[in-house]
Design a protein around this motif. Structure first.
Motif, PDB file in Angstrom:
ATOM      1  N   UNK A  81     -15.782 -88.990 -19.215  1.00 50.21           N
ATOM      2  CA  UNK A  81     -15.948 -90.316 -19.813  1.00 50.21           C
ATOM      3  C   UNK A  81     -16.064 -91.344 -18.684  1.00 50.21           C
ATOM      4  N   UNK A  82     -16.106 -92.610 -19.036  1.00 46.98           N
ATOM      5  CA  UNK A  82     -16.297 -93.648 -18.025  1.00 46.98           C
ATOM      6  C   UNK A  82     -15.171 -93.683 -16.999  1.00 46.98           C
ATOM      7  N   UNK A  83     -13.933 -93.538 -17.460  1.00 44.92           N
ATOM      8  CA  UNK A  83     -12.802 -93.694 -16.545  1.00 44.92           C
ATOM      9  C   UNK A  83     -11.858 -92.496 -16.522  1.00 44.92           C
ATOM     10  N   UNK A  84     -12.219 -91.387 -17.148  1.00 41.92           N
ATOM     11  CA  UNK A  84     -11.353 -90.215 -17.134  1.00 41.92           C
ATOM     12  C   UNK A  84     -12.151 -88.963 -17.502  1.00 41.92           C
ATOM     13  N   UNK A  85     -11.497 -87.816 -17.368  1.00 42.36           N
ATOM     14  CA  UNK A  85     -12.050 -86.540 -17.828  1.00 42.36           C
ATOM     15  C   UNK A  85     -11.077 -85.920 -18.817  1.00 42.36           C
ATOM     16  N   UNK A  86     -11.580 -84.997 -19.616  1.00 39.49           N
ATOM     17  CA  UNK A  86     -10.693 -84.374 -20.595  1.00 39.49           C
ATOM     18  C   UNK A  86     -11.202 -82.991 -20.977  1.00 39.49           C
ATOM     19  N   UNK A 119      -6.630 -78.369 -36.302  1.00 40.68           N
ATOM     20  CA  UNK A 119      -6.313 -79.594 -35.558  1.00 40.68           C
ATOM     21  C   UNK A 119      -6.893 -79.538 -34.148  1.00 40.68           C
ATOM     22  N   UNK A 120      -7.386 -80.700 -33.713  1.00 39.90           N
ATOM     23  CA  UNK A 120      -7.964 -80.821 -32.376  1.00 39.90           C
ATOM     24  C   UNK A 120      -7.019 -81.622 -31.473  1.00 39.90           C
ATOM     25  N   UNK A 121      -7.015 -81.258 -30.197  1.00 33.99           N
ATOM     26  CA  UNK A 121      -6.211 -81.963 -29.216  1.00 33.99           C
ATOM     27  C   UNK A 121      -7.074 -82.264 -27.989  1.00 33.99           C
ATOM     28  N   UNK A 122      -6.687 -83.293 -27.275  1.00 34.33           N
ATOM     29  CA  UNK A 122      -7.427 -83.716 -26.086  1.00 34.33           C
ATOM     30  C   UNK A 122      -6.439 -83.906 -24.937  1.00 34.33           C
ATOM     31  N   UNK A 123      -6.784 -83.363 -23.762  1.00 31.35           N
ATOM     32  CA  UNK A 123      -5.938 -83.465 -22.577  1.00 31.35           C
ATOM     33  C   UNK A 123      -6.657 -84.340 -21.556  1.00 31.35           C
ATOM     34  N   UNK A 124      -6.074 -85.494 -21.255  1.00 28.66           N
ATOM     35  CA  UNK A 124      -6.726 -86.480 -20.391  1.00 28.66           C
ATOM     36  C   UNK A 124      -6.311 -86.322 -18.929  1.00 28.66           C
ATOM     37  N   UNK A 125      -7.299 -86.431 -18.037  1.00 32.47           N
ATOM     38  CA  UNK A 125      -7.065 -86.337 -16.595  1.00 32.47           C
ATOM     39  C   UNK A 125      -7.766 -87.488 -15.892  1.00 32.47           C
ATOM     40  N   UNK A 126      -7.164 -88.002 -14.809  1.00 34.55           N
ATOM     41  CA  UNK A 126      -7.920 -88.961 -13.989  1.00 34.55           C
ATOM     42  C   UNK A 126      -9.110 -88.248 -13.359  1.00 34.55           C
ATOM     43  N   UNK A 142       2.613 -81.002 -22.737  1.00 30.37           N
ATOM     44  CA  UNK A 142       1.882 -81.757 -21.704  1.00 30.37           C
ATOM     45  C   UNK A 142       1.925 -83.259 -21.949  1.00 30.37           C
ATOM     46  N   UNK A 143       2.234 -84.062 -20.942  1.00 26.28           N
ATOM     47  CA  UNK A 143       2.264 -85.517 -21.129  1.00 26.28           C
ATOM     48  C   UNK A 143       0.886 -86.130 -21.355  1.00 26.28           C
ATOM     49  N   UNK A 144      -0.177 -85.386 -21.067  1.00 28.02           N
ATOM     50  CA  UNK A 144      -1.530 -85.929 -21.217  1.00 28.02           C
ATOM     51  C   UNK A 144      -2.216 -85.493 -22.496  1.00 28.02           C
ATOM     52  N   UNK A 145      -1.476 -84.864 -23.415  1.00 22.22           N
ATOM     53  CA  UNK A 145      -2.085 -84.404 -24.658  1.00 22.22           C
ATOM     54  C   UNK A 145      -2.048 -85.501 -25.712  1.00 22.22           C
ATOM     55  N   UNK A 146      -3.090 -85.584 -26.516  1.00 25.75           N
ATOM     56  CA  UNK A 146      -3.108 -86.519 -27.639  1.00 25.75           C
ATOM     57  C   UNK A 146      -3.914 -85.914 -28.775  1.00 25.75           C
TER      58      UNK A 146
END
Length: 461
Positions: A373-378, A388-395, A440-444
């Motif tokens: 994405x513009x400011x992160x990867x996932x 159910x779907x989940x997304x893990x965000x990374x810088x 994981x703290x980056x999961x949403x």
């Protein structure tokens, strides 16, 4: 009189402008025109005068190395770029010569060569001979990273770079070491306190800003400007490798500290799992490399490399990341052909793709595909029973090479940020109970797959 002076001045200005314009046209025609190569312009010169001084320095260096049986090879990026445009002609006429200096007279401060560490010998005699023909030299060495995991040998230093200076030109000699992962490595160029920082403009050196890793080289002999030199068989491929060659070591010292706090599991089960996981990682690397697919250590496998320089014995799988733009439909058939059946396929190429393959016994291989994405990867995750779907965000991150379980493999260069995103600030503390949906703290949450898509996006085997 005043009017005449003005006319004279205007005439002189007009004449000067015309001469300058003609010079620009001449320069473009012979140096910068597309016919002669826009990226790597042809540099014409003679082997005498200022241009030729570079040629003479290179000639002296090659002669010096040859007299001491040192098999050096040219790795200079500028020169390889120039040579690559004429490579076909140079290969068919290896002994061809030109009256003009087409390559080695190109304006530059350095000429860069490489040498294999096993060939580097008789150092004292070589330096004395170099001084006799006018060279000043500088040796740069540092600790051998291959011994960092061994307490008794971790301080051993090895030569990494040499600078040979003559007149206004210098030769940079890079020492390449063969590592246990069957690849070549060179170290970072670091000046020690007592060294002359004005010896050469070090900041201009094309190699040494950071360590680098390369595939083993196949060399060919060509004649350039009347000098026979060894070069990579595929210069363009070597130059491409160089642009992505940055290497980072495993943190051996921190790994030893970790095991002092948390003693390593040396049980038969742990040893056996690590053996299977290592074999699976090597097979995955072989398979993906054969397809030209970039991948890196991800999730628990990346944590094991960064924290303890080893596979985490309770992780039970091997985790790899792949950019979605590198996805190929041949990935699944290639792994199946390698003897790894597909265990599950979640998501689709456009959204949250994840593949899992069954390795030996209970050890599985998970491939997570990353989206930018513009400011992160996932990367995505899917719960099979609920959709159910989940997304893990990374810088955002870039990729570097490292060595792990005797394998040259990529990891995120910004490893700490990557690890902290996935495991939080307390990543140094082992956690054996891990819920992929909540821990994981980056999961949403990322919604639910429509039921009419389940057949496509939730495939279990």
């Amino acid at each position: 009189m005043q009017r005449i002076n003005k006319n004279v001045v205007l005439g002189l200005l007009t004449l000067t402008s015309s001469v300058f314009l003609l010079f620009q046209l001449y320069y473009y025609k012979y140096y910068l025109s597309p016919r002669n190569g826009a990226v790597f312009p042809k540099v014409k010169g003679s082997k005498t005068g200022q241009d030729g001084s570079r040629w003479h320095v290179v000639k002296k260096f090659i002669s010096l190395m040859s007299s001491h049986n040192m098999p050096v090879h040219l790795i200079d990026p500028l020169l390889l770029g120039l040579i690559d445009t004429d490579l076909k002609q140079l290969r068919t006429s290896p002994d061809s010569s030109h009256s003009e200096c087409r390559y080695l007279c190109a304006p530059r401060d350095f000429t860069t060569f490489g040498v294999p560490d096993k060939a580097w010998k008789l150092e004292v005699g070589l330096f004395r001979a170099a001084e006799r023909v006018g060279f000043q030299w500088l040796k740069l060495q540092s600790k051998d990273p291959r011994l960092e995991g061994m307490d008794d040998l971790s301080g051993t230093e090895i030569p990494l770079h040499y600078i040979f200076r003559l007149a206004a030109h210098a030769i940079h000699l890079v020492v390449f070491y063969e590592r246990s992962g069957n690849y070549l490595w060179h170290g970072q160029l670091r000046l020690k306190r007592h060294m002359d920082r004005k010896f050469v403009p070090f900041w201009k050196l094309p190699f040494g800003r950071y360590p680098g890793a390369y595939n083993k080289l196949e060399l060919i002999s060509v004649s350039i400007d009347g000098l026979k030199v060894q070069i990579p068989k595929e210069p363009s491929q070597f130059l491409e490798e160089r642009s992505h060659s940055r290497f980072i070591e495993c943190r051996y010292r921190e790994a030893r500290s970790f095991f002092q706090l948390y003693p390593d599991d040396v049980s038969l089960d742990a040893v056996e799992f690590r053996r299977k996981a290592k074999a699976l990682l090597h097979l995955a690397s072989l398979t993906l490399n054969s397809l030209g697919v970039r991948f890196w250590l991800s999730s628990g496998t990346c944590l094991g490399w960064y924290r303890q320089c080893n596979i985490i014995p309770y992780s039970k799988d091997v985790d790899l990341g792949i950019f979605i733009q590198d996805y190929q439909p041949d990935i699944i058939p290639a792994f199946q052909k390698a003897g790894l059946p597909l265990k599950h396929k979640f998501g689709k190429v456009e959204d949250s793709l994840e593949l899992s393959f069954q390795g030996e016994e209970e050890v599985k291989l998970d491939l997570f595909f990353f989206y930018e994405e513009d400011d992160h990867m996932w990367n995505g995750g899917t719960q099979a029973k609920s959709g159910k779907k989940f997304k893990y965000l990374f810088p955002k991150f870039t990729l570097c090479w490292t060595e792990f379980v005797e394998l040259k493999v990529r990891v995120p260069c910004e490893t700490l940020q990557y690890i902290e995103a996935n495991y939080g600030k307390e990543w140094k503390i082992p956690v054996k109970t891990w819920d992929w949906k909540n821990s994981p703290p980056n999961v949403q949450p990322n919604g639910i797959w429509p039921i009419n898509e389940w057949e496509e996006v939730i495939q279990l085997y």
